[in-house]
Design an enzyme around this catalytic site. Structure first.
Site, short mmCIF file in Angstrom:
data_model
loop_
_atom_site.label_atom_id
_atom_site.label_comp_id
_atom_site.label_asym_id
_atom_site.label_seq_id
_atom_site.Cartn_x
_atom_site.Cartn_y
_atom_site.Cartn_z
N SER A 5 0.80 -1.22 0.00
CA SER A 5 0.00 0.00 0.00
C SER A 5 0.84 1.27 0.00
O SER A 5 0.29 2.36 -0.08
CB SER A 5 -0.94 0.00 1.21
OG SER A 5 -0.21 -0.21 2.39
N CYS A 61 -3.76 -8.81 16.33
CA CYS A 61 -3.02 -7.57 16.50
C CYS A 61 -3.96 -6.37 16.33
O CYS A 61 -4.63 -6.24 15.32
CB CYS A 61 -1.91 -7.52 15.46
SG CYS A 61 -0.88 -6.08 15.61
N GLY A 68 -7.75 -3.79 4.96
CA GLY A 68 -6.94 -4.88 4.46
C GLY A 68 -7.39 -6.21 5.05
O GLY A 68 -7.53 -7.22 4.33
N ASN A 355 -3.84 -12.59 3.09
CA ASN A 355 -3.48 -11.55 4.05
C ASN A 355 -2.07 -11.72 4.62
O ASN A 355 -1.54 -10.82 5.27
CB ASN A 355 -4.49 -11.47 5.20
CG ASN A 355 -5.64 -10.53 4.88
OD1 ASN A 355 -5.61 -9.85 3.86
ND2 ASN A 355 -6.63 -10.48 5.74
N TYR A 356 -1.46 -12.89 4.39
CA TYR A 356 -0.04 -13.05 4.70
C TYR A 356 0.71 -12.95 3.36
O TYR A 356 1.46 -13.83 2.97
CB TYR A 356 0.24 -14.39 5.39
CG TYR A 356 -0.42 -14.55 6.75
CD1 TYR A 356 -0.90 -13.44 7.44
CD2 TYR A 356 -0.55 -15.80 7.34
CE1 TYR A 356 -1.51 -13.60 8.69
CE2 TYR A 356 -1.14 -15.96 8.59
CZ TYR A 356 -1.63 -14.85 9.25
OH TYR A 356 -2.22 -15.01 10.48
#
Ligand SMILES: Cc1cc2nc3c(=O)[nH]c(=O)nc-3n(C[C@H](O)[C@H](O)[C@H](O)COP(=O)(O)OP(=O)(O)OC[C@H]3O[C@@H](n4cnc5c(N)ncnc54)[C@H](O)[C@@H]3O)c2cc1C
Ligand SMILES: *[C@@H]1O[C@H](CO)[C@@H](O)[C@H](O)[C@H]1NC(C)=O
Ligand SMILES: *[C@@H]1O[C@H](CO)[C@@H](O)[C@H](O)[C@H]1NC(C)=O
Ligand SMILES: *[C@@H]1O[C@H](CO)[C@@H](O)[C@H](O)[C@H]1NC(C)=O
Ligand SMILES: *[C@@H]1O[C@H](CO)[C@@H](O)[C@H](O)[C@H]1NC(C)=O
Ligand SMILES: *[C@@H]1O[C@H](CO)[C@@H](O)[C@H](O)[C@H]1NC(C)=O
Length: 411
Positions: A5, A61, A68, A355-356
């Site tokens: 991003s 987290c 995202g 997402n990883y």
């Protein structure tokens, strides 16, 4: 994870959403509109402010951004009970490549499907999401137990694979493996139970007696406190969830794997030597258990395909705090570990979690968005849903206005 991003090799535009982060909770309807720039911590805090009986499936987290996280699916410590974050999205507003603002009705079901798991940065800019909140009990129970190799860590890790994905949906036990500094591994089991401590202890005695969990290992707390606990924030006022800076700044490289058959015990024994390497000293290998609700949702319901049959996901992280002089060495180490794990994880395709994000899979400098190139990572992240994502992208953004190294290609 790969900074897509805010870095690029070509001229690009950053749209900063930091001031677009209100959360509008409707307790009576059990829903909320959350703006795209909010963090997971802000979202959970704002929900708890309005109701202690409602929550939302979260990442561990608190500084992760909702846009995202939702865009790639979003798993976490309660996905065994409630599914992914994306499974609980009921509407969204998106600016498309023509600058039009669309909601679920005007964008149509195919595009609405694509933005709930197809990954960020491909279809448009999401302004806000409407989410269905989930019921949470007034008291939950958490624990953190670390076992060394003398305490049979490898045996316990091996057994965890049979236990964790099959537990009742109210209980999730996350597992993190790291080095003990002496060539052996240690295992940290982090549990979240949507219920009271007595029920948890008796459930664990029945399902995972070897772990030896006792009441003294456990703490009862509110749901919102557990969000801060799982984020490993200091216990105290939960306002810390609003602090976007409360996380350690480090350089890291991440890769992921899915496991559909328990890994043999000797592999966990051998992991000890990986952590002995300098690059492995601050590395962690984390397991998030699936099963439960995750098994009940069909593979094609959302772009996220890693459903029934997956026991858990592995996240490999190597991190370096401070100077970044030789980070390439750390990246190389992660790649070697990933190669070593090949025989023990999912195959054809070797599945990975969007997402990883991992730019190692399918890199080609010549034409980064051609279909052939993209399909190498596309099928790993999405399996057969990749083809539908390409179809949607080609319709809504034929000029490929929204693109990055691993955006869905337009053909
Ligand atoms: C410490 C840490 C812990 C994590 N834990 C978990 C976890 O428990 N579970 C899990 O599932 N994932 C987890 N993740 C992964 C996380 O979900 C991804 O890194 C996610 O992409 C972060 O989203 P972001 O908005 O913060 O990041 P960004 O880098 O801002 O965005 C990620 C991508 O989405 C695009 N994007 C951002 N906003 C929008 C928007 N409004 N519209 C369209 N596209 C957009 C960006 O262009 C980029 O391509 C974790 C990550 C970190 C760093
Ligand atoms: C480790 O396992 C052995 C053999 O199963 C058992 O005898 C021993 O008590 C265990 N040690 C601990 C600390 O649990
Ligand atoms: C490592 O081994 C040494 C020597 O056996 C011991 O003194 C030390 O406590 C061990 N450290 C850890 C973290 O287990
Ligand atoms: C977080 O850091 C930013 C940039 O350094 C700063 O402007 C902001 O005040 C900080 N926020 C908190 C809560 O400390
Ligand atoms: C590991 O992390 C600590 C701080 O948490 C840092 O001081 C140390 O240099 C790191 N070690 C390596 C090998 O990166
Ligand atoms: C990392 O691996 C690449 C490819 O194998 C190699 O060329 C490079 O020298 C390595 N870098 C470091 C710092 O080890």
């Amino acid at each position: 994870m790969e900074g897509l991003s805010y870095v690029s090799e070509v001229p690009f535009v950053v749209v900063d959403l930091v001031n677009l982060r209100s959360v509008d909770v409707d307790v009576d309807d059990g829903s909320a509109w959350v703006e795209a720039g909010a963090t997971i911590g802000e979202l959970q805090y704002r929900i708890a402010e309005k109701s202690r009986a409602l929550g939302f499936p979260m990442a561990t987290c608190h500084t992760v951004g909702v846009a995202g996280y939702f865009s790639g699916g979003g798993h976490g410590p309660v996905c065994r009970k409630y599914g992914l974050a994306a499974d609980n999205i009921i509407d969204a507003r998106l600016i498309d490549a023509n600058g039009e603002i669309l909601d679920r009705k005007s964008m149509g079901e195919d595009l609405f499907w694509a933005i709930r798991g197809g990954g960020g940065g491909s279809f448009g800019i999401v302004l806000d999401w409407k989410i269905k909140l989930v019921p949470v009990p007034s008291t939950v129970t958490v624990f953190t137990l670390t076992k060394t190799s003398e305490q049979n860590a490898t045996k316990l890790i091996h057994q965890w694979q049979y236990v964790a994905p099959n537990l009742p949906q109210d209980l999730s036990i996350l597992l993190t493996i790291s080095g003990d500094g002496n060539g052996s591994i240690q295992a940290t089991f982090i549990g979240l139970f949507l219920g009271r401590v007595d029920n948890l202890v008796s459930l664990m005695a029945e399902r995972f007696p070897r772990l030896g969990l006792v009441k003294q290992d456990c703490t009862e707390m509110s749901w919102i406190q557990s969000v801060a606990y799982l984020a490993q924030l200091p216990q105290g006022p939960v306002e810390i969830l609003l602090d976007r800076n409360a996380s350690v700044k480090s350089y890291f490289k991440v890769k992921s794997d899915y496991v559909n058959q328990p890994i043999p015990e000797f592999v966990f024994k051998e992991m000890g030597r990986w952590f002995e390497d300098e690059e492995g000293r601050n590395a962690t290998i984390s397991f998030v258990p699936y099963g439960g609700r995750m098994d009940e949702i069909p593979e094609s319901e959302t772009p996220f395909p890693h459903r029934a049959g997956n026991l858990y996901i592995i996240r490999y992280v190597t991190a370096e705090v401070g100077e970044i002089s030789d980070f390439q060495k750390y990246i190389n180490w992660t790649r070697r570990l990933y190669r070593y794990m090949t025989p023990y994880v999912s195959k054809s395709p070797r599945e990975a979690y969007i997402n990883y994000r991992d730019l190692d899979i399918g890199v080609n400098d010549e034409d980064k968005t051609s279909y052939d190139q993209a399909s190498t990572w596309g099928f790993k992240y999405f399996k057969n849903n990749f083809e539908k994502l390409v179809k949607v992208k080609s319709l809504v953004d034929p000029e490929n206005f929204f693109k990055h190294e691993q955006s869905i290609p337009s053909i």
